[in-house]
Scaffold this motif. Structure first.
Motif, PDB file in Angstrom:
ATOM      1  N   LEU A  42       0.831  -1.211   0.000  1.00 14.73           N
ATOM      2  CA  LEU A  42       0.000   0.000   0.000  1.00 14.73           C
ATOM      3  C   LEU A  42       0.861   1.255   0.000  1.00 14.73           C
ATOM      4  O   LEU A  42       0.560   2.231  -0.704  1.00 14.73           O
ATOM      5  CB  LEU A  42      -0.941  -0.013   1.216  1.00 14.73           C
ATOM      6  CG  LEU A  42      -2.061  -1.053   1.194  1.00 14.73           C
ATOM      7  CD1 LEU A  42      -2.840  -1.015   2.500  1.00 14.73           C
ATOM      8  CD2 LEU A  42      -3.000  -0.798   0.018  1.00 14.73           C
ATOM      9  N   VAL A  43       1.929   1.235   0.800  1.00 15.95           N
ATOM     10  CA  VAL A  43       2.847   2.379   0.829  1.00 15.95           C
ATOM     11  C   VAL A  43       3.464   2.593  -0.544  1.00 15.95           C
ATOM     12  O   VAL A  43       3.575   3.728  -1.025  1.00 15.95           O
ATOM     13  CB  VAL A  43       3.943   2.166   1.893  1.00 15.95           C
ATOM     14  CG1 VAL A  43       5.051   3.207   1.752  1.00 15.95           C
ATOM     15  CG2 VAL A  43       3.353   2.245   3.297  1.00 15.95           C
ATOM     16  N   ALA A  44       3.866   1.493  -1.199  1.00 15.89           N
ATOM     17  CA  ALA A  44       4.490   1.603  -2.521  1.00 15.89           C
ATOM     18  C   ALA A  44       3.503   2.120  -3.562  1.00 15.89           C
ATOM     19  O   ALA A  44       3.849   2.952  -4.403  1.00 15.89           O
ATOM     20  CB  ALA A  44       5.047   0.243  -2.937  1.00 15.89           C
ATOM     21  N   VAL A  45       2.261   1.640  -3.504  1.00 17.90           N
ATOM     22  CA  VAL A  45       1.257   2.051  -4.496  1.00 17.90           C
ATOM     23  C   VAL A  45       0.930   3.538  -4.361  1.00 17.90           C
ATOM     24  O   VAL A  45       0.811   4.265  -5.357  1.00 17.90           O
ATOM     25  CB  VAL A  45      -0.022   1.201  -4.338  1.00 17.90           C
ATOM     26  CG1 VAL A  45      -1.156   1.777  -5.184  1.00 17.90           C
ATOM     27  CG2 VAL A  45       0.256  -0.243  -4.735  1.00 17.90           C
ATOM     28  N   PHE A  46       0.798   3.987  -3.113  1.00 20.11           N
ATOM     29  CA  PHE A  46       0.400   5.387  -2.885  1.00 20.11           C
ATOM     30  C   PHE A  46       1.589   6.264  -2.497  1.00 20.11           C
ATOM     31  O   PHE A  46       1.405   7.326  -1.900  1.00 20.11           O
ATOM     32  CB  PHE A  46      -0.662   5.441  -1.778  1.00 20.11           C
ATOM     33  CG  PHE A  46      -1.945   4.739  -2.131  1.00 20.11           C
ATOM     34  CD1 PHE A  46      -2.857   5.311  -3.002  1.00 20.11           C
ATOM     35  CD2 PHE A  46      -2.229   3.481  -1.608  1.00 20.11           C
ATOM     36  CE1 PHE A  46      -4.029   4.661  -3.338  1.00 20.11           C
ATOM     37  CE2 PHE A  46      -3.404   2.822  -1.938  1.00 20.11           C
ATOM     38  CZ  PHE A  46      -4.305   3.418  -2.806  1.00 20.11           C
ATOM     39  N   ALA A  47       2.786   5.827  -2.864  1.00 20.59           N
ATOM     40  CA  ALA A  47       3.998   6.553  -2.488  1.00 20.59           C
ATOM     41  C   ALA A  47       3.980   8.027  -2.883  1.00 20.59           C
ATOM     42  O   ALA A  47       4.350   8.890  -2.068  1.00 20.59           O
ATOM     43  CB  ALA A  47       5.229   5.851  -3.078  1.00 20.59           C
ATOM     44  N   PRO A  48       3.562   8.386  -4.108  1.00 21.85           N
ATOM     45  CA  PRO A  48       3.580   9.815  -4.475  1.00 21.85           C
ATOM     46  C   PRO A  48       2.694  10.686  -3.590  1.00 21.85           C
ATOM     47  O   PRO A  48       2.937  11.887  -3.462  1.00 21.85           O
ATOM     48  CB  PRO A  48       3.077   9.812  -5.927  1.00 21.85           C
ATOM     49  CG  PRO A  48       3.358   8.428  -6.429  1.00 21.85           C
ATOM     50  CD  PRO A  48       3.157   7.543  -5.241  1.00 21.85           C
ATOM     51  N   TYR A  49       1.661  10.067  -2.985  1.00 19.44           N
ATOM     52  CA  TYR A  49       0.737  10.842  -2.148  1.00 19.44           C
ATOM     53  C   TYR A  49       1.152  10.826  -0.673  1.00 19.44           C
ATOM     54  O   TYR A  49       0.638  11.628   0.115  1.00 19.44           O
ATOM     55  CB  TYR A  49      -0.682  10.283  -2.280  1.00 19.44           C
ATOM     56  CG  TYR A  49      -1.138  10.162  -3.709  1.00 19.44           C
ATOM     57  CD1 TYR A  49      -1.566  11.274  -4.422  1.00 19.44           C
ATOM     58  CD2 TYR A  49      -1.123   8.933  -4.365  1.00 19.44           C
ATOM     59  CE1 TYR A  49      -1.983  11.169  -5.745  1.00 19.44           C
ATOM     60  CE2 TYR A  49      -1.533   8.816  -5.690  1.00 19.44           C
ATOM     61  CZ  TYR A  49      -1.961   9.937  -6.369  1.00 19.44           C
ATOM     62  OH  TYR A  49      -2.356   9.831  -7.669  1.00 19.44           O
ATOM     63  N   ARG A  97       8.707   1.439  -3.302  1.00 16.39           N
ATOM     64  CA  ARG A  97       8.156   1.173  -4.638  1.00 16.39           C
ATOM     65  C   ARG A  97       9.218   0.558  -5.539  1.00 16.39           C
ATOM     66  O   ARG A  97       8.971  -0.408  -6.258  1.00 16.39           O
ATOM     67  CB  ARG A  97       7.616   2.472  -5.233  1.00 16.39           C
ATOM     68  CG  ARG A  97       7.302   2.392  -6.709  1.00 16.39           C
ATOM     69  CD  ARG A  97       6.721   3.691  -7.235  1.00 16.39           C
ATOM     70  NE  ARG A  97       5.310   3.819  -6.868  1.00 16.39           N
ATOM     71  CZ  ARG A  97       4.496   4.728  -7.400  1.00 16.39           C
ATOM     72  NH1 ARG A  97       4.964   5.582  -8.290  1.00 16.39           N
ATOM     73  NH2 ARG A  97       3.231   4.792  -7.044  1.00 16.39           N
ATOM     74  N   LEU A  98      10.421   1.096  -5.473  1.00 17.74           N
ATOM     75  CA  LEU A  98      11.512   0.597  -6.315  1.00 17.74           C
ATOM     76  C   LEU A  98      11.898  -0.825  -5.925  1.00 17.74           C
ATOM     77  O   LEU A  98      12.135  -1.678  -6.786  1.00 17.74           O
ATOM     78  CB  LEU A  98      12.712   1.531  -6.203  1.00 17.74           C
ATOM     79  CG  LEU A  98      13.816   1.368  -7.236  1.00 17.74           C
ATOM     80  CD1 LEU A  98      13.275   1.574  -8.640  1.00 17.74           C
ATOM     81  CD2 LEU A  98      14.949   2.337  -6.953  1.00 17.74           C
ATOM     82  N   SER A  99      11.963  -1.093  -4.621  1.00 16.56           N
ATOM     83  CA  SER A  99      12.349  -2.428  -4.155  1.00 16.56           C
ATOM     84  C   SER A  99      11.330  -3.479  -4.575  1.00 16.56           C
ATOM     85  O   SER A  99      11.703  -4.573  -5.023  1.00 16.56           O
ATOM     86  CB  SER A  99      12.505  -2.423  -2.634  1.00 16.56           C
ATOM     87  OG  SER A  99      13.589  -1.616  -2.240  1.00 16.56           O
ATOM     88  N   LEU A 100      10.044  -3.171  -4.446  1.00 17.13           N
ATOM     89  CA  LEU A 100       9.013  -4.128  -4.862  1.00 17.13           C
ATOM     90  C   LEU A 100       9.044  -4.326  -6.378  1.00 17.13           C
ATOM     91  O   LEU A 100       8.852  -5.439  -6.866  1.00 17.13           O
ATOM     92  CB  LEU A 100       7.635  -3.635  -4.421  1.00 17.13           C
ATOM     93  CG  LEU A 100       7.361  -3.654  -2.918  1.00 17.13           C
ATOM     94  CD1 LEU A 100       5.948  -3.166  -2.640  1.00 17.13           C
ATOM     95  CD2 LEU A 100       7.551  -5.044  -2.336  1.00 17.13           C
ATOM     96  N   PHE A 101       9.284  -3.251  -7.109  1.00 19.41           N
ATOM     97  CA  PHE A 101       9.388  -3.356  -8.568  1.00 19.41           C
ATOM     98  C   PHE A 101      10.535  -4.282  -8.955  1.00 19.41           C
ATOM     99  O   PHE A 101      10.380  -5.162  -9.822  1.00 19.41           O
ATOM    100  CB  PHE A 101       9.602  -1.960  -9.159  1.00 19.41           C
ATOM    101  CG  PHE A 101       9.902  -1.957 -10.634  1.00 19.41           C
ATOM    102  CD1 PHE A 101       8.897  -2.188 -11.563  1.00 19.41           C
ATOM    103  CD2 PHE A 101      11.188  -1.728 -11.091  1.00 19.41           C
ATOM    104  CE1 PHE A 101       9.173  -2.190 -12.922  1.00 19.41           C
ATOM    105  CE2 PHE A 101      11.475  -1.727 -12.447  1.00 19.41           C
ATOM    106  CZ  PHE A 101      10.463  -1.957 -13.365  1.00 19.41           C
ATOM    107  N   VAL A 102      11.681  -4.103  -8.306  1.00 18.98           N
ATOM    108  CA  VAL A 102      12.842  -4.971  -8.575  1.00 18.98           C
ATOM    109  C   VAL A 102      12.497  -6.423  -8.268  1.00 18.98           C
ATOM    110  O   VAL A 102      12.781  -7.331  -9.062  1.00 18.98           O
ATOM    111  CB  VAL A 102      14.056  -4.516  -7.747  1.00 18.98           C
ATOM    112  CG1 VAL A 102      15.168  -5.565  -7.807  1.00 18.98           C
ATOM    113  CG2 VAL A 102      14.578  -3.181  -8.258  1.00 18.98           C
TER     114      VAL A 102
END
Length: 299
Positions: A42-49, A97-102
């Protein structure tokens, strides 16, 4: 008749999911890990906000500002700032977000390639199996991080090349698991029946046999997810992964090395983020193993 079949199918699916959750929830650590991981997603998805500041913005008047609860801290920078005045909390949130993407990209590449090679090796055997497995043995003969470093050095520093290198390093585990599962399944009655019915090799390998080999692959994918995050952070720390000013946890650690003694927060918070994420994923992997392994269920 069709409605009855659909109803039975839904009830069967519901029963399977209920049984899976029962065995998964017995492991309290796995449940805690699942909730922590969902919170991270959830933190990664809404990171920009969620980021209070631009993660790459340098505030020249707040170099190495301590966390807000310490003397000299400021409420606008809850976890303090780094050596060039960037907000650590914002960089940690974007780093999730970057870590989950990796992790996702690495596991998808390694899992896809590992399944294809493992199914081919396990189904055909003989020389094809020997060639594929000897290549995997060569990859496994090297320490994983060292091999990843060599591959990144050949491809060039950068996050994309780091992900490709990590995926290659992790692939042999999926190949070996898939091969062993396919070899155990290929002579079973349902496979022989499908072969007699005229099913071709591709259908037998990927539609008949493979669906019955997924349990160990799911567990391995979960554990490889955490390994991918760790390896990406290690490569970033060594300067071969994500490059500054990218808010990646390993890169943040590398940039903060010289400030360990005078500004502990610039090192501690990225390190704790890696620790919590990897621990949560490993706990989920243990729970999946408990829920998917029939031997553990019988015990």
């Amino acid at each position: 008749m069709t409605d009855t079949i659909e109803t039975v199918s839904r009830q069967s699916t519901r029963a399977v999911l209920k049984e899976f959750w029962f065995y998964f929830s017995v492991n309290r650590g796995a449940v805690i890990g699942l909730f922590v991981f969902l919170a991270l997603v959830l933190v990664a998805v809404f990171a920009p906000y969620l980021t209070p500041h631009d993660p790459n913005m340098q505030y020249r008047d707040v170099f190495l500002l301590p966390p807000s609860w310490m003397e000299g801290g400021h409420v606008d920078y809850l976890l303090g700032t780094d050596a060039v005045g960037r907000d650590i909390l914002s960089r940690l949130i974007m780093g999730s977000r970057l870590s989950l993407f990796v992790g996702v990209i690495v596991v998808v590449i390694a899992l896809t390639g590992g399944i294809i090679l493992g199914v081919i090796a396990g189904y055909y055997g003989g020389k094809i199996d020997t060639v594929i497995m000897r290549i995997m043995d060569v990859i496994l003969a090297f320490p994983s991080l060292l091999l990843a470093l060599v591959l990144v050095a050949l491809l060039g520093p950068g996050l994309i090349n780091a992900m490709i290198s990590i995926a290659i390093v992790l692939q042999p585990h999926f190949v070996r698991l898939t091969r062993a599962a396919v070899m155990a399944e290929r002579e079973r009655e349902y496979v022989v029946a499908a072969r007699v019915a005229g099913a071709g090799p591709l259908r037998l390998m990927f539609l008949t046999i493979l669906p019955n080999c997924t349990a160990p692959l799911i567990v391995q994918a979960t554990l490889s997810f955490s390994n991918a995050i760790l390896d990406a952070a290690a490569l970033g720390f060594l300067g071969m992964g994500a490059q500054p000013p990218t808010p990646e946890w390993g890169t943040m650690l590398a940039e903060a090395r010289e400030f360990i003694l005078r500004a502990w927060w610039v090192v501690t918070f990225p390190g704790v983020s890696i620790l919590i994420t990897v621990l949560a994923i490993n706990l989920i992997g243990d729970g999946l193993r408990d829920a998917l392994d029939p031997k553990l269920k019988r015990s």
